[in-house]
Structure formats: C-alpha cells, structure tokens
Design an enzyme around this catalytic site. Sequence first.
Site, PDB file in Angstrom:
ATOM      1  N   ASP A  57       0.862  -1.183   0.000  1.00 30.27           N
ATOM      2  CA  ASP A  57       0.000   0.000   0.000  1.00 30.27           C
ATOM      3  C   ASP A  57       0.897   1.231   0.000  1.00 30.27           C
ATOM      4  O   ASP A  57       1.838   1.328   0.788  1.00 30.27           O
ATOM      5  CB  ASP A  57      -0.919  -0.019   1.244  1.00 30.27           C
ATOM      6  CG  ASP A  57      -2.023   1.015   1.143  1.00 30.27           C
ATOM      7  OD1 ASP A  57      -1.708   2.216   0.986  1.00 30.27           O
ATOM      8  OD2 ASP A  57      -3.195   0.635   1.215  1.00 30.27           O
ATOM      9  N   ILE A  58       0.601   2.156  -0.899  1.00 30.86           N
ATOM     10  CA  ILE A  58       1.475   3.331  -1.082  1.00 30.86           C
ATOM     11  C   ILE A  58       1.426   4.272   0.125  1.00 30.86           C
ATOM     12  O   ILE A  58       2.387   4.996   0.394  1.00 30.86           O
ATOM     13  CB  ILE A  58       1.108   4.075  -2.402  1.00 30.86           C
ATOM     14  CG1 ILE A  58       2.230   4.969  -2.876  1.00 30.86           C
ATOM     15  CG2 ILE A  58      -0.171   4.859  -2.281  1.00 30.86           C
ATOM     16  CD1 ILE A  58       3.375   4.241  -3.471  1.00 30.86           C
ATOM     17  N   GLU A  75     -12.376   3.567  -1.296  1.00 27.61           N
ATOM     18  CA  GLU A  75     -11.592   4.505  -2.105  1.00 27.61           C
ATOM     19  C   GLU A  75     -11.362   3.958  -3.514  1.00 27.61           C
ATOM     20  O   GLU A  75     -11.530   4.682  -4.489  1.00 27.61           O
ATOM     21  CB  GLU A  75     -10.255   4.749  -1.385  1.00 27.61           C
ATOM     22  CG  GLU A  75      -9.377   5.796  -2.002  1.00 27.61           C
ATOM     23  CD  GLU A  75      -8.001   5.861  -1.304  1.00 27.61           C
ATOM     24  OE1 GLU A  75      -7.937   5.774  -0.060  1.00 27.61           O
ATOM     25  OE2 GLU A  75      -7.003   5.966  -2.027  1.00 27.61           O
ATOM     26  N   HIS A 103     -10.018  -5.637  -2.858  1.00 22.76           N
ATOM     27  CA  HIS A 103      -8.678  -5.824  -2.287  1.00 22.76           C
ATOM     28  C   HIS A 103      -8.776  -6.154  -0.815  1.00 22.76           C
ATOM     29  O   HIS A 103      -9.688  -5.722  -0.120  1.00 22.76           O
ATOM     30  CB  HIS A 103      -7.786  -4.592  -2.505  1.00 22.76           C
ATOM     31  CG  HIS A 103      -8.388  -3.293  -2.084  1.00 22.76           C
ATOM     32  ND1 HIS A 103      -9.342  -2.638  -2.831  1.00 22.76           N
ATOM     33  CD2 HIS A 103      -8.182  -2.526  -0.989  1.00 22.76           C
ATOM     34  CE1 HIS A 103      -9.693  -1.511  -2.216  1.00 22.76           C
ATOM     35  NE2 HIS A 103      -9.009  -1.431  -1.081  1.00 22.76           N
ATOM     36  N   HIS A 134      -6.649  -5.804   2.679  1.00 24.43           N
ATOM     37  CA  HIS A 134      -5.527  -5.155   3.356  1.00 24.43           C
ATOM     38  C   HIS A 134      -4.908  -6.162   4.327  1.00 24.43           C
ATOM     39  O   HIS A 134      -5.631  -6.759   5.150  1.00 24.43           O
ATOM     40  CB  HIS A 134      -6.008  -3.965   4.190  1.00 24.43           C
ATOM     41  CG  HIS A 134      -6.551  -2.802   3.415  1.00 24.43           C
ATOM     42  ND1 HIS A 134      -5.801  -1.688   3.101  1.00 24.43           N
ATOM     43  CD2 HIS A 134      -7.785  -2.574   2.907  1.00 24.43           C
ATOM     44  CE1 HIS A 134      -6.553  -0.820   2.450  1.00 24.43           C
ATOM     45  NE2 HIS A 134      -7.770  -1.330   2.314  1.00 24.43           N
TER      46      HIS A 134
HETATM   47  P1  AMP Z   1      -9.843   1.439   0.298  1.00 25.53           P
HETATM   48  O1  AMP Z   1     -10.454   1.398  -1.092  1.00 25.53           O
HETATM   49  O2  AMP Z   1     -10.609   2.356   1.218  1.00 25.53           O
HETATM   50  O3  AMP Z   1      -9.684   0.053   0.881  1.00 25.53           O
HETATM   51  O4  AMP Z   1      -8.404   2.081   0.192  1.00 25.53           O
HETATM   52  C1  AMP Z   1      -7.584   1.881  -0.953  1.00 25.53           C
HETATM   53  C2  AMP Z   1      -6.155   1.717  -0.531  1.00 25.53           C
HETATM   54  O5  AMP Z   1      -5.377   1.711  -1.727  1.00 25.53           O
HETATM   55  C3  AMP Z   1      -5.601   2.848   0.361  1.00 25.53           C
HETATM   56  O6  AMP Z   1      -5.041   2.276   1.545  1.00 25.53           O
HETATM   57  C4  AMP Z   1      -4.535   3.523  -0.512  1.00 25.53           C
HETATM   58  O7  AMP Z   1      -3.412   3.972   0.213  1.00 25.53           O
HETATM   59  C5  AMP Z   1      -4.174   2.404  -1.496  1.00 25.53           C
HETATM   60  N1  AMP Z   1      -3.690   2.890  -2.785  1.00 25.53           N
HETATM   61  C6  AMP Z   1      -4.266   3.808  -3.577  1.00 25.53           C
HETATM   62  N2  AMP Z   1      -3.536   4.012  -4.680  1.00 25.53           N
HETATM   63  C7  AMP Z   1      -2.460   3.193  -4.574  1.00 25.53           C
HETATM   64  C8  AMP Z   1      -1.316   2.952  -5.408  1.00 25.53           C
HETATM   65  N3  AMP Z   1      -1.120   3.587  -6.564  1.00 25.53           N
HETATM   66  N4  AMP Z   1      -0.404   2.028  -4.989  1.00 25.53           N
HETATM   67  C9  AMP Z   1      -0.589   1.373  -3.810  1.00 25.53           C
HETATM   68  N5  AMP Z   1      -1.642   1.568  -2.996  1.00 25.53           N
HETATM   69  C10 AMP Z   1      -2.561   2.475  -3.363  1.00 25.53           C
END
Ligand code: AMP
Length: 131
Positions: free
Chosen positions: A29-30, A88, A93, A95
């Site tokens: 995760d970035i 988001e 996905h 975590h």
């Molecule tokens: P959520 O959809 O609420 O589970 O959150 C999406 C997750 O994706 C967040 O923790 C972000 O930090 C992560 N994220 C978003 N863009 C990227 C990326 N380009 N590379 C890695 N992680 C990402």
Amino acid sequence: MATIFSRIISGEIPCYRIAENEKFFAFLDINPLAKGHVLVVPKKETDYLFDLGDSDLSEIMVFAKRIARAIEKAVPCKRIGVAVIGLEVPHAHIHLVPLNSMDDINFSNPKLKLPPEEMEAIASAIRKYLV
Ligand code: AMP
C-alpha cells in the site's frame, strides 16, 4: 476505464510488487497504516470482494495467507490484521496490516509516507520470505 489497481497490475503504474500468480497480485500500500501493509487484489476487475465467485474468494484468501506468512517474518509484529474497506478504490482488495496493537489497524489513523528506498527495502524483505 481501468481501475488504478488494473493499471498497476498491467505495469502502466509502478508499484512495490510482492507476488503474483495467474489470478492474484500483491503489492505494498502506497500510504501504509504500518510498515509492511500489503494489498492483495484479484487481477480480474471486480468492485466488491464478496462479488467474487466462491472459488476465487477461497483462493484469494489462500494466496493472502502465503503473503501474510512472509510479512510476519519480515516485519516485527504480533499478527497480521486483515481488513476489507474498498471505499476509495473500486477494485476488490484485502488489506494485510502488521499489528502490534489494536490501534495499528485503525483506518482513521494518519497514513505513513515512507521514502521509496524504504518501501523497496520492505518489499524486498517480504519477497525474500515467500515460499
Ligand atoms: P480502500 O479502497 O478504502 O480500501 O483504500 C484503498 C487503498 O489503496 C488505500 O489504503 C490507498 O493507500 C491504497 N492505494 C491507492 N492508490 C495506490 C497505489 N497507486 N499504490 C498502492 N496503494 C494504493
């Protein structure tokens, strides 16, 4: 339009890759909640984790288990916490978050912003322990 995770999987957008097979992909995760926070995603675009078919849902958990075992070895922690949020990015996905306390998996916490060399070092340490 392809999701940001599909663009990562295709190589269009860079990531700190951990592992992949024909169906699933894992990367850091970035904006991690903790060092070693990994996302596990299906390569096939599906918005919601629980819209995956039964066998893909089972298989992604088995794939995630292998990643979690490697994170445990690479990052000092008591457990790997598992969360599904998806508010988001509309691409299913899981975590995987290294935990030392309950608060480590509080998604309201400020996210870490680690330098690229530290992210690469964490990814490389996790990859080393994959079996
Ligand atoms: P959520 O959809 O609420 O589970 O959150 C999406 C997750 O994706 C967040 O923790 C972000 O930090 C992560 N994220 C978003 N863009 C990227 C990326 N380009 N590379 C890695 N992680 C990402």
